[in-house]
Design an enzyme around this catalytic site. Structure first.
Site, PDB file in Angstrom:
ATOM      1  N   THR A  25      -2.433   6.033 -12.808  1.00 20.79           N
ATOM      2  CA  THR A  25      -3.230   7.048 -12.103  1.00 20.79           C
ATOM      3  C   THR A  25      -2.414   7.590 -10.926  1.00 20.79           C
ATOM      4  O   THR A  25      -2.357   8.809 -10.697  1.00 20.79           O
ATOM      5  CB  THR A  25      -4.564   6.443 -11.624  1.00 20.79           C
ATOM      6  OG1 THR A  25      -5.141   5.682 -12.689  1.00 20.79           O
ATOM      7  CG2 THR A  25      -5.546   7.537 -11.214  1.00 20.79           C
ATOM      8  N   GLY A  76      -4.908   3.392  -7.239  1.00 23.42           N
ATOM      9  CA  GLY A  76      -5.834   3.186  -8.342  1.00 23.42           C
ATOM     10  C   GLY A  76      -6.510   1.827  -8.253  1.00 23.42           C
ATOM     11  O   GLY A  76      -6.392   1.110  -7.260  1.00 23.42           O
ATOM     12  N   GLY A  89      -4.268  -5.056  -9.151  1.00 24.99           N
ATOM     13  CA  GLY A  89      -3.176  -5.967  -9.467  1.00 24.99           C
ATOM     14  C   GLY A  89      -2.810  -5.994 -10.939  1.00 24.99           C
ATOM     15  O   GLY A  89      -1.917  -6.737 -11.341  1.00 24.99           O
ATOM     16  N   GLY A  90      -3.477  -5.151 -11.745  1.00 20.99           N
ATOM     17  CA  GLY A  90      -3.117  -5.069 -13.165  1.00 20.99           C
ATOM     18  C   GLY A  90      -1.647  -4.698 -13.333  1.00 20.99           C
ATOM     19  O   GLY A  90      -0.993  -5.118 -14.280  1.00 20.99           O
ATOM     20  N   GLY A  91      -1.134  -3.920 -12.369  1.00 20.40           N
ATOM     21  CA  GLY A  91       0.281  -3.535 -12.415  1.00 20.40           C
ATOM     22  C   GLY A  91       1.181  -4.510 -11.676  1.00 20.40           C
ATOM     23  O   GLY A  91       2.394  -4.309 -11.603  1.00 20.40           O
ATOM     24  N   GLU A  97       0.081  -3.741  -2.069  1.00 20.03           N
ATOM     25  CA  GLU A  97      -1.087  -2.844  -2.007  1.00 20.03           C
ATOM     26  C   GLU A  97      -2.045  -3.302  -0.920  1.00 20.03           C
ATOM     27  O   GLU A  97      -2.587  -2.493  -0.160  1.00 20.03           O
ATOM     28  CB  GLU A  97      -1.785  -2.821  -3.369  1.00 20.03           C
ATOM     29  CG  GLU A  97      -0.939  -2.114  -4.422  1.00 20.03           C
ATOM     30  CD  GLU A  97      -1.470  -2.215  -5.834  1.00 20.03           C
ATOM     31  OE1 GLU A  97      -1.022  -1.425  -6.663  1.00 20.03           O
ATOM     32  OE2 GLU A  97      -2.322  -3.067  -6.115  1.00 20.03           O
ATOM     33  N   LYS A 115     -13.342   2.576 -15.210  1.00 22.87           N
ATOM     34  CA  LYS A 115     -13.105   1.513 -14.225  1.00 22.87           C
ATOM     35  C   LYS A 115     -14.366   1.151 -13.431  1.00 22.87           C
ATOM     36  O   LYS A 115     -14.383   0.141 -12.733  1.00 22.87           O
ATOM     37  CB  LYS A 115     -12.015   1.947 -13.233  1.00 22.87           C
ATOM     38  CG  LYS A 115     -10.716   2.437 -13.867  1.00 22.87           C
ATOM     39  CD  LYS A 115      -9.900   1.301 -14.389  1.00 22.87           C
ATOM     40  CE  LYS A 115      -8.556   1.705 -14.947  1.00 22.87           C
ATOM     41  NZ  LYS A 115      -7.616   2.260 -14.000  1.00 22.87           N
TER      42      LYS A 115
HETATM   43  C1  5RP Z   1      -1.390  -2.060  -9.668  1.00 19.44           C
HETATM   44  C2  5RP Z   1      -2.819  -1.682  -9.521  1.00 19.44           C
HETATM   45  C3  5RP Z   1      -3.252  -0.412 -10.162  1.00 19.44           C
HETATM   46  O1  5RP Z   1      -3.827   0.399  -9.187  1.00 19.44           O
HETATM   47  C4  5RP Z   1      -4.252  -0.723 -11.233  1.00 19.44           C
HETATM   48  O2  5RP Z   1      -3.678  -1.645 -12.135  1.00 19.44           O
HETATM   49  C5  5RP Z   1      -4.694   0.531 -11.972  1.00 19.44           C
HETATM   50  O3  5RP Z   1      -3.645   1.000 -12.762  1.00 19.44           O
HETATM   51  P1  5RP Z   1      -3.772   2.300 -13.641  1.00 19.44           P
HETATM   52  O4  5RP Z   1      -3.860   3.456 -12.698  1.00 19.44           O
HETATM   53  O5  5RP Z   1      -2.514   2.321 -14.458  1.00 19.44           O
HETATM   54  O6  5RP Z   1      -4.998   2.196 -14.499  1.00 19.44           O
HETATM   55  O7  5RP Z   1      -3.606  -2.345  -8.905  1.00 19.44           O
HETATM   56  O8  5RP Z   1      -1.136  -3.323  -9.120  1.00 19.44           O
END
Ligand code: 5RP
Length: 213
Positions: A25, A76, A89-91, A97, A115
């Site tokens: 995002t 995001g 934290g998915g990324g 952050e 989401k």
């Molecule tokens: C990375 C995050 C991202 O904001 C979260 O994983 C959302 O990712 P995306 O925009 O690809 O859906 O927290 O650590």
């Protein structure tokens, strides 16, 4: 994702240093900064990946320690509630952050409607851990009723964060009291960061619908 990023553009002040998060995002946001020819004074970035993208479009990336507080931080989320509590934290960028969120006067969260959830917790909760504490922290999290799983990358190797740590993705925790669980996990020795943003939630949540609204 692009619609949410577009909506966030109105919060950007080119004369201020912008906090920039991580993920697909936010990548739309970075693309839009280029497309709309914004000339930012500078940015503080939450990951090496975002830093590379920002530098590639000519945005100066600054060290947070030289900047002090940040006016606006845009990022995001993996899950968000109406009261702007988040799982992030998915990324894998959750620690940086959280540091940027802590220093930001306004945290603008951008997300597509998938989401938005009534209660956090369907998405496994990322917990960044100092490597030598991995087993210990996993046992404590299991004692809290969670099922921790060590994150691996696409090659099946341990995922290592930009800070040199590992991530446990924890399923099964009851996150009804998100701020309470955030404090509890923060107290575990060896935890660098938990990806719950309830004690410092987003200030603004921009959720885009599939029709672009
Ligand atoms: C990375 C995050 C991202 O904001 C979260 O994983 C959302 O990712 P995306 O925009 O690809 O859906 O927290 O650590």
């Amino acid at each position: 994702k692009r619609a949410a990023a577009l909506a966030a553009m109105t919060y950007i002040d080119e004369s201020e240093v912008l906090g920039v998060g991580t993920g697909s995002t936010v990548n739309h946001l970075i693309d839009l900064i280029k497309e709309k020819r914004l000339y930012l004074k500078g940015a503080v970035s939450s990951s090496e990946a975002s830093t590379a993208r920002l530098k590639a479009i000519g945005v100066p990336v600054l060290d947070l320690n030289t900047v002090g507080s940040i006016g606006v931080y845009i990022d995001g989320a993996d899950e968000a509630t109406q009261n702007r509590h988040l799982i992030k934290g998915g990324g894998g960028a959750l620690t940086r952050e959280k540091i940027i969120a802590a220093t930001a006067q306004k945290f603008v969260c951008i997300a597509d409607s998938s989401k938005l959830v009534p209660v956090l917790g369907a998405f496994p909760l990322p917990v960044e851990v100092i490597p030598m504490a991995q087993s210990y922290v996993a046992r404590v999290l299991a004692g809290m009723g969670g099922q921790p799983r060590l994150r691996v990358n696409a090659q099946g190797e341990k995922f290592i964060t930009d800070n040199g740590n590992v991530i446990l993705d924890v399923s099964g925790l009851n996150l009804t009291d998100a701020a309470g669980v955030e404090s509890q996990i923060n107290q575990i020795v060896g935890v660098a960061t938990v990806g719950l943003f309830a004690r410092r939630p987003a200030d603004v949540l921009l959720v885009a619908n599939p029709d672009g609204s």
